[in-house]
Motif scaffolding. Structure first.
Motif, PDB file in Angstrom:
ATOM      1  N   PHE A 303     -76.735  17.288   2.174  1.00 45.42           N
ATOM      2  CA  PHE A 303     -75.401  17.777   1.974  1.00 45.42           C
ATOM      3  C   PHE A 303     -74.883  17.195   0.645  1.00 45.42           C
ATOM      4  O   PHE A 303     -75.464  15.730   0.421  1.00 45.42           O
ATOM      5  N   VAL A 304     -73.762  17.587  -0.054  1.00 54.95           N
ATOM      6  CA  VAL A 304     -73.982  17.152  -1.385  1.00 54.95           C
ATOM      7  C   VAL A 304     -73.270  16.178  -1.411  1.00 54.95           C
ATOM      8  O   VAL A 304     -71.354  15.667  -0.578  1.00 54.95           O
ATOM      9  N   LEU A 305     -72.530  14.721  -2.228  1.00 56.34           N
ATOM     10  CA  LEU A 305     -72.309  13.860  -1.964  1.00 56.34           C
ATOM     11  C   LEU A 305     -71.443  14.116  -3.174  1.00 56.34           C
ATOM     12  O   LEU A 305     -70.294  13.385  -3.183  1.00 56.34           O
ATOM     13  N   LEU A 306     -71.998  14.170  -4.031  1.00 55.15           N
ATOM     14  CA  LEU A 306     -71.204  14.252  -5.983  1.00 55.15           C
ATOM     15  C   LEU A 306     -72.016  15.524  -6.075  1.00 55.15           C
ATOM     16  O   LEU A 306     -72.461  15.422  -6.630  1.00 55.15           O
ATOM     17  N   GLN A 307     -70.597  16.904  -6.894  1.00 56.96           N
ATOM     18  CA  GLN A 307     -71.071  17.561  -7.427  1.00 56.96           C
ATOM     19  C   GLN A 307     -71.458  17.551  -8.740  1.00 56.96           C
ATOM     20  O   GLN A 307     -70.447  16.572  -8.925  1.00 56.96           O
ATOM     21  N   PRO A 308     -72.352  18.290  -8.889  1.00 59.24           N
ATOM     22  CA  PRO A 308     -72.512  17.760 -10.851  1.00 59.24           C
ATOM     23  C   PRO A 308     -71.830  18.403 -11.637  1.00 59.24           C
ATOM     24  O   PRO A 308     -70.840  18.313 -11.326  1.00 59.24           O
ATOM     25  N   ALA A 309     -71.345  17.067 -12.706  1.00 60.75           N
ATOM     26  CA  ALA A 309     -70.792  18.254 -13.940  1.00 60.75           C
ATOM     27  C   ALA A 309     -70.527  17.985 -15.434  1.00 60.75           C
ATOM     28  O   ALA A 309     -71.887  17.449 -15.735  1.00 60.75           O
ATOM     29  N   ASN A 310     -70.869  18.928 -16.292  1.00 64.82           N
ATOM     30  CA  ASN A 310     -70.684  18.486 -17.754  1.00 64.82           C
ATOM     31  C   ASN A 310     -72.869  18.466 -18.113  1.00 64.82           C
ATOM     32  O   ASN A 310     -72.911  17.305 -18.439  1.00 64.82           O
ATOM     33  N   ASN A 311     -72.894  19.261 -17.785  1.00 60.89           N
ATOM     34  CA  ASN A 311     -75.166  19.934 -17.732  1.00 60.89           C
ATOM     35  C   ASN A 311     -75.566  18.816 -16.805  1.00 60.89           C
ATOM     36  O   ASN A 311     -76.943  18.185 -17.826  1.00 60.89           O
ATOM     37  N   GLY A 312     -75.292  18.527 -16.429  1.00 64.99           N
ATOM     38  CA  GLY A 312     -75.784  17.185 -15.331  1.00 64.99           C
ATOM     39  C   GLY A 312     -76.695  17.797 -14.611  1.00 64.99           C
ATOM     40  O   GLY A 312     -77.089  19.036 -14.057  1.00 64.99           O
ATOM     41  N   MET A 313     -77.729  17.811 -13.537  1.00 62.80           N
ATOM     42  CA  MET A 313     -78.942  17.451 -13.510  1.00 62.80           C
ATOM     43  C   MET A 313     -78.016  18.608 -11.934  1.00 62.80           C
ATOM     44  O   MET A 313     -77.280  17.879 -11.038  1.00 62.80           O
ATOM     45  N   PRO A 314     -78.800  19.429 -11.805  1.00 64.04           N
ATOM     46  CA  PRO A 314     -77.909  20.612 -10.381  1.00 64.04           C
ATOM     47  C   PRO A 314     -78.400  19.637  -8.992  1.00 64.04           C
ATOM     48  O   PRO A 314     -79.785  19.021  -8.687  1.00 64.04           O
ATOM     49  N   CYS A 315     -78.040  20.492  -8.048  1.00 62.73           N
ATOM     50  CA  CYS A 315     -78.463  20.176  -6.822  1.00 62.73           C
ATOM     51  C   CYS A 315     -79.762  20.815  -6.175  1.00 62.73           C
ATOM     52  O   CYS A 315     -79.568  22.012  -6.558  1.00 62.73           O
ATOM     53  N   PRO A 316     -80.282  19.833  -5.384  1.00 59.69           N
ATOM     54  CA  PRO A 316     -81.523  20.350  -5.100  1.00 59.69           C
ATOM     55  C   PRO A 316     -81.415  21.599  -3.977  1.00 59.69           C
ATOM     56  O   PRO A 316     -80.412  21.495  -3.705  1.00 59.69           O
ATOM     57  N   ASN A 317     -82.873  22.349  -3.148  1.00 55.89           N
ATOM     58  CA  ASN A 317     -82.285  22.557  -2.181  1.00 55.89           C
ATOM     59  C   ASN A 317     -82.100  21.596  -0.939  1.00 55.89           C
ATOM     60  O   ASN A 317     -82.036  20.903  -0.753  1.00 55.89           O
ATOM     61  N   LEU A 318     -80.733  22.089  -0.242  1.00 51.90           N
ATOM     62  CA  LEU A 318     -80.101  21.644   0.285  1.00 51.90           C
ATOM     63  C   LEU A 318     -80.936  21.239   2.159  1.00 51.90           C
ATOM     64  O   LEU A 318     -79.867  20.740   3.014  1.00 51.90           O
ATOM     65  N   ASP A 319     -81.666  22.477   2.635  1.00 56.78           N
ATOM     66  CA  ASP A 319     -82.841  22.398   3.279  1.00 56.78           C
ATOM     67  C   ASP A 319     -84.128  22.845   3.443  1.00 56.78           C
ATOM     68  O   ASP A 319     -84.195  23.381   2.116  1.00 56.78           O
ATOM     69  N   GLU A 320     -85.043  22.346   4.439  1.00 59.12           N
ATOM     70  CA  GLU A 320     -86.429  22.853   4.208  1.00 59.12           C
ATOM     71  C   GLU A 320     -86.976  22.594   5.390  1.00 59.12           C
ATOM     72  O   GLU A 320     -86.386  22.376   6.414  1.00 59.12           O
ATOM     73  N   GLU A 321     -88.333  23.872   5.260  1.00 60.31           N
ATOM     74  CA  GLU A 321     -88.277  24.288   6.087  1.00 60.31           C
ATOM     75  C   GLU A 321     -89.657  24.007   6.133  1.00 60.31           C
ATOM     76  O   GLU A 321     -90.813  23.825   5.578  1.00 60.31           O
ATOM     77  N   THR A 322     -90.626  23.710   7.803  1.00 66.17           N
ATOM     78  CA  THR A 322     -91.833  23.742   8.394  1.00 66.17           C
ATOM     79  C   THR A 322     -92.033  24.060   8.748  1.00 66.17           C
ATOM     80  O   THR A 322     -91.266  24.626  10.067  1.00 66.17           O
ATOM     81  N   GLY A 323     -93.618  24.464   9.257  1.00 65.54           N
ATOM     82  CA  GLY A 323     -94.151  24.945  10.112  1.00 65.54           C
ATOM     83  C   GLY A 323     -93.972  23.847  11.784  1.00 65.54           C
ATOM     84  O   GLY A 323     -94.604  22.911  11.542  1.00 65.54           O
ATOM     85  N   CYS A 324     -94.269  24.098  13.179  1.00 66.49           N
ATOM     86  CA  CYS A 324     -94.319  23.169  14.367  1.00 66.49           C
ATOM     87  C   CYS A 324     -94.509  23.956  15.432  1.00 66.49           C
ATOM     88  O   CYS A 324     -95.114  25.989  15.838  1.00 66.49           O
ATOM     89  N   GLU A 325     -94.572  23.610  16.048  1.00 66.72           N
ATOM     90  CA  GLU A 325     -95.943  24.341  17.510  1.00 66.72           C
ATOM     91  C   GLU A 325     -94.517  24.299  18.219  1.00 66.72           C
ATOM     92  O   GLU A 325     -94.196  23.338  18.763  1.00 66.72           O
ATOM     93  N   PRO A 326     -94.458  24.876  18.939  1.00 65.23           N
ATOM     94  CA  PRO A 326     -92.930  25.485  19.912  1.00 65.23           C
ATOM     95  C   PRO A 326     -93.319  24.393  20.860  1.00 65.23           C
ATOM     96  O   PRO A 326     -94.358  24.782  21.190  1.00 65.23           O
ATOM     97  N   GLU A 327     -92.314  23.392  21.883  1.00 65.49           N
ATOM     98  CA  GLU A 327     -92.616  22.505  22.806  1.00 65.49           C
ATOM     99  C   GLU A 327     -91.818  23.262  24.343  1.00 65.49           C
ATOM    100  O   GLU A 327     -91.466  24.972  24.242  1.00 65.49           O
ATOM    101  N   ASN A 328     -92.419  23.014  25.243  1.00 64.44           N
ATOM    102  CA  ASN A 328     -91.900  23.756  26.741  1.00 64.44           C
ATOM    103  C   ASN A 328     -92.664  24.850  26.903  1.00 64.44           C
ATOM    104  O   ASN A 328     -91.971  25.478  27.741  1.00 64.44           O
ATOM    105  N   CYS A 329     -93.523  25.350  26.121  1.00 64.27           N
ATOM    106  CA  CYS A 329     -93.487  26.790  26.893  1.00 64.27           C
ATOM    107  C   CYS A 329     -94.587  26.500  28.159  1.00 64.27           C
ATOM    108  O   CYS A 329     -95.465  25.563  28.849  1.00 64.27           O
ATOM    109  N   VAL A 330     -95.266  27.866  28.804  1.00 63.93           N
ATOM    110  CA  VAL A 330     -95.865  27.703  29.974  1.00 63.93           C
ATOM    111  C   VAL A 330     -96.603  27.926  29.821  1.00 63.93           C
ATOM    112  O   VAL A 330     -97.137  29.452  29.614  1.00 63.93           O
TER     113      VAL A 330
END
Length: 330
Positions: A303-330
């Motif tokens: 999450f954002v701690l401090l919003q950018p101002a006066n042409n400062g560096m913009p905020c990066p992506n706030l979420d990230e997704e990756t592949g995985c193997e589902p657990e508890n499969c029968v």
């Protein structure tokens, strides 16, 4: 015999003259101001201009409870035998109370006692507070050839123990008084409270530290309200201009219009201080979602701690997704 009497009388006269000169010299202040040979008194107007805007200082800029503002100014004209405050030295109890709470009683008492004991103080002056971060306030002061130095403090509100001011500015230049002088002002830490931000709760510094200048990189902590690591120096947070009041042909001071405290007014152009976005650390990965025996996905966020101002560096992506193997499969 007459020659001996003449020599004796000559020596006595010279001795008396030496004692007189030494006695006069011992009554003079011991600093650079002792060489002031200008006319005995001079009057000045002093104009304080606040430049503490959200454009110049966007980080944690106080907007309410209370909003950015300046305390009243408390100052003194004095000789080098007195010091109101000094960088890299310990603040007095009076300066501590003024820097932390804006209370002037103890500091006024210290000034009065210095004036009574060593006659190092010529006069005290004050100017009204400013109810916002930008604006002007002014007053008049008087200096003396034996007391040509000017010192003052103005508290930064809100803050733990931060202030701006001048320490022992000499208005005398040999045989004449300066006509006008302007000084950019930067924030100082009184060394009595350890808060990092404008709205920090009281946290006494034990043992007490010395008065230090606050810069864009010191204290070197991202939480500090003046921490701008991309800057080389902070922009001035205020400015003071001291102008000699001229006399008319009758020898009387030309009337000076005493400016009331003015707010919500940016006096001149202000450079924009860029403020980069600041974000938190990533959270833990969430549960893997998907169909059994097929690649699923899981997500983590920040999450954002401090919003950018006066042409400062913009905020990066706030979420990230990756592949995985589902657990508890029968």
């Amino acid at each position: 015999m007459e020659n001996l009497m003449f020599v004796y009388r000559s020596c006595k006269v010279i001795w008396t003259l030496l004692i007189t000169i030494l006695g006069y010299a011992s009554s003079l202040p011991v600093g650079d101001d002792s060489i002031c040979t200008a006319e005995e008194l001079a009057k000045y107007s002093i104009i304080f201009t606040g430049k503490w805007s959200q454009t110049a200082f966007p980080k944690q800029y106080p907007l309410y409870r209370p909003p950015a503002q300046w305390s009243s100014m408390l100052g003194v004209t004095h000789s080098s035998d007195y010091s109101m405050w000094k960088k890299n030295e310990y603040a007095s109890n009076g300066v501590r109370d003024f820097a932390e709470k804006g209370e002037a009683w103890v500091l006024m008492k210290e000034i009065e006692e210095a004036g009574e004991k060593i006659q190092s103080v010529h006069g005290i002056f004050s100017a009204p507070a400013i109810s916002s971060g930008t604006g002007q306030t002014s007053t008049e002061l008087e200096v003396h050839s034996r007391h040509p130095l000017v010192s003052f403090v103005v508290r930064i509100v809100p803050s733990p123990d931060w202030f701006v001011g001048i320490d022992s500015l000499n208005l005398c230049e040999g045989d004449h008084w300066m006509e006008e002088v302007s000084v950019d002002l930067f924030p100082y830490d009184a060394g009595t409270d350890s808060g990092f931000t404008f709205s920090s709760p009281n946290f006494a510094t034990i043992p007490q530290d010395t008065v230090t200048e606050i810069t864009c990189s010191s204290p070197s902590h991202p939480a500090n309200s003046f921490y701008y690591p991309k800057l080389k120096i902070l922009p001035p947070i205020a400015q003071v201009t001291i102008v000699k009041i001229k006399k008319n042909q009758l020898g009387l001071p030309v009337p000076y219009l005493n400016l009331p405290a003015k707010s919500n007014e940016i006096i001149d152009s202000v450079s924009e201080t860029p403020l980069d976005c600041e974000v938190s650390q990533w959270s833990s990965w969430g549960l893997c979602r998907g169909v059994c025996r097929k690649t699923g996905t899981k997500i983590r966020t920040r999450f954002v701690l401090l919003q950018p101002a006066n042409n400062g560096m913009p905020c990066p992506n706030l979420d990230e997704e990756t592949g995985c193997e589902p657990e508890n499969c029968v």
